[in-house]
Design an enzyme around this catalytic site. Structure first.
Site, PDB file in Angstrom:
ATOM      1  N   HIS A  95      -3.220 -30.457 -23.055  1.00  0.00           N
ATOM      2  CA  HIS A  95      -2.803 -31.836 -23.296  1.00  0.00           C
ATOM      3  C   HIS A  95      -3.988 -32.734 -22.938  1.00  0.00           C
ATOM      4  CE1 HIS A  95       1.814 -31.084 -22.876  1.00  0.00           C
ATOM      5  NE2 HIS A  95       1.221 -30.206 -23.683  1.00  0.00           N
ATOM      6  N   GLU A  97      -4.337 -35.270 -20.846  1.00  0.00           N
ATOM      7  CA  GLU A  97      -4.557 -35.521 -19.427  1.00  0.00           C
ATOM      8  C   GLU A  97      -4.974 -34.267 -18.676  1.00  0.00           C
ATOM      9  OE1 GLU A  97      -0.960 -38.009 -20.824  1.00  0.00           O
ATOM     10  OE2 GLU A  97      -1.771 -36.008 -21.157  1.00  0.00           O
ATOM     11  N   CYS A 125       3.462 -35.870 -19.444  1.00  0.00           N
ATOM     12  CA  CYS A 125       4.544 -34.902 -19.247  1.00  0.00           C
ATOM     13  C   CYS A 125       4.492 -34.379 -17.808  1.00  0.00           C
ATOM     14  CB  CYS A 125       4.384 -33.755 -20.237  1.00  0.00           C
ATOM     15  SG  CYS A 125       2.999 -32.654 -19.863  1.00  0.00           S
ATOM     16  N   CYS A 128       1.232 -32.467 -16.900  1.00  0.00           N
ATOM     17  CA  CYS A 128       0.093 -33.363 -16.682  1.00  0.00           C
ATOM     18  C   CYS A 128       0.263 -34.181 -15.409  1.00  0.00           C
ATOM     19  CB  CYS A 128      -0.103 -34.261 -17.887  1.00  0.00           C
ATOM     20  SG  CYS A 128      -0.626 -33.336 -19.354  1.00  0.00           S
TER      21      CYS A 128
END
Length: 194
Positions: A95, A97, A125, A128
């Site tokens: 992801h 991040e 999420c 992250c």
């Protein structure tokens, strides 16, 4: 009685054949999601960097990934940028991040990280959030909220609210968001309409 049940089953099947696809397309690319106002703690500098996160999210889409971008800023300077690369790499942990922090924690000291701000195009999420927690950043600023982004995709919002996560795990983190949510949601609407 069996004839009626058979007839009823056929009618239900036909109706679902007609209406279920329509329901799915009705939600996809939904443009009537109402954006929340900016968090009052957001500054003009935050808006500048969130716009950059939205640009990175668009770049992710151009590479075949989902529309998420992030950047790490220290003393007004961008230290690192990353986007969602899950489809590109096949790594489900990539992801924006988490990918960014995986790179940044190898390159920068804990002191620099603890004085840095992470700008994320969308509300991070849980995975992250864990990376953000362990990096011990001082600030997190996000663009679109997960609840509104999920509406664009026709999904019901589920999970733990971000403020609750950090109140429990890292109460010193300054959390700012949503910021420029209308612009952020447009990135997702554009993605769903392709």
């Amino acid at each position: 009685m069996i004839k009626w049940l058979t007839f009823f089953s056929i009618v239900v099947s036909l109706l679902s054949f007609v209406f279920v696809p329509l329901a799915g397309t009705e939600m996809k690319g939904q443009t009537r999601v109402e954006a929340s106002p900016d968090d009052p703690a957001a500054t003009d500098v935050d808006r500048k960097f969130i716009r950059r996160a939205f640009e990175i999210a668009r770049e992710a889409v151009a590479k075949g990934n989902r529309p998420y971008g992030a950047l790490l800023v220290h003393e007004g300077k961008i230290l690192a940028e990353d986007s969602n690369t899950v489809n590109q790499t096949g790594d489900i942990t990539k992801h924006a991040e988490s990918g960014l922090l995986a790179l940044a924690t190898q390159k920068y000291s804990r002191d620099v990280l603890s004085q840095s701000t992470l700008y994320a195009s969308g509300e991070p999420c849980l995975m992250c959030r864990g990376a953000i927690n362990w990096a011990r950043l001082s600030r997190l600023v996000y663009g679109s909220s997960a609840s509104q982004t999920n509406k664009v995709y026709g999904r019901q919002s589920r999970g733990i609210p971000i403020k609750e996560t950090f109140e429990r795990t890292n109460p010193n983190l300054m959390l700012v968001g949503p910021v420029l949510e209308e612009e952020g949601l447009k990135v997702h609407v554009d993605f769903t309409s392709k």
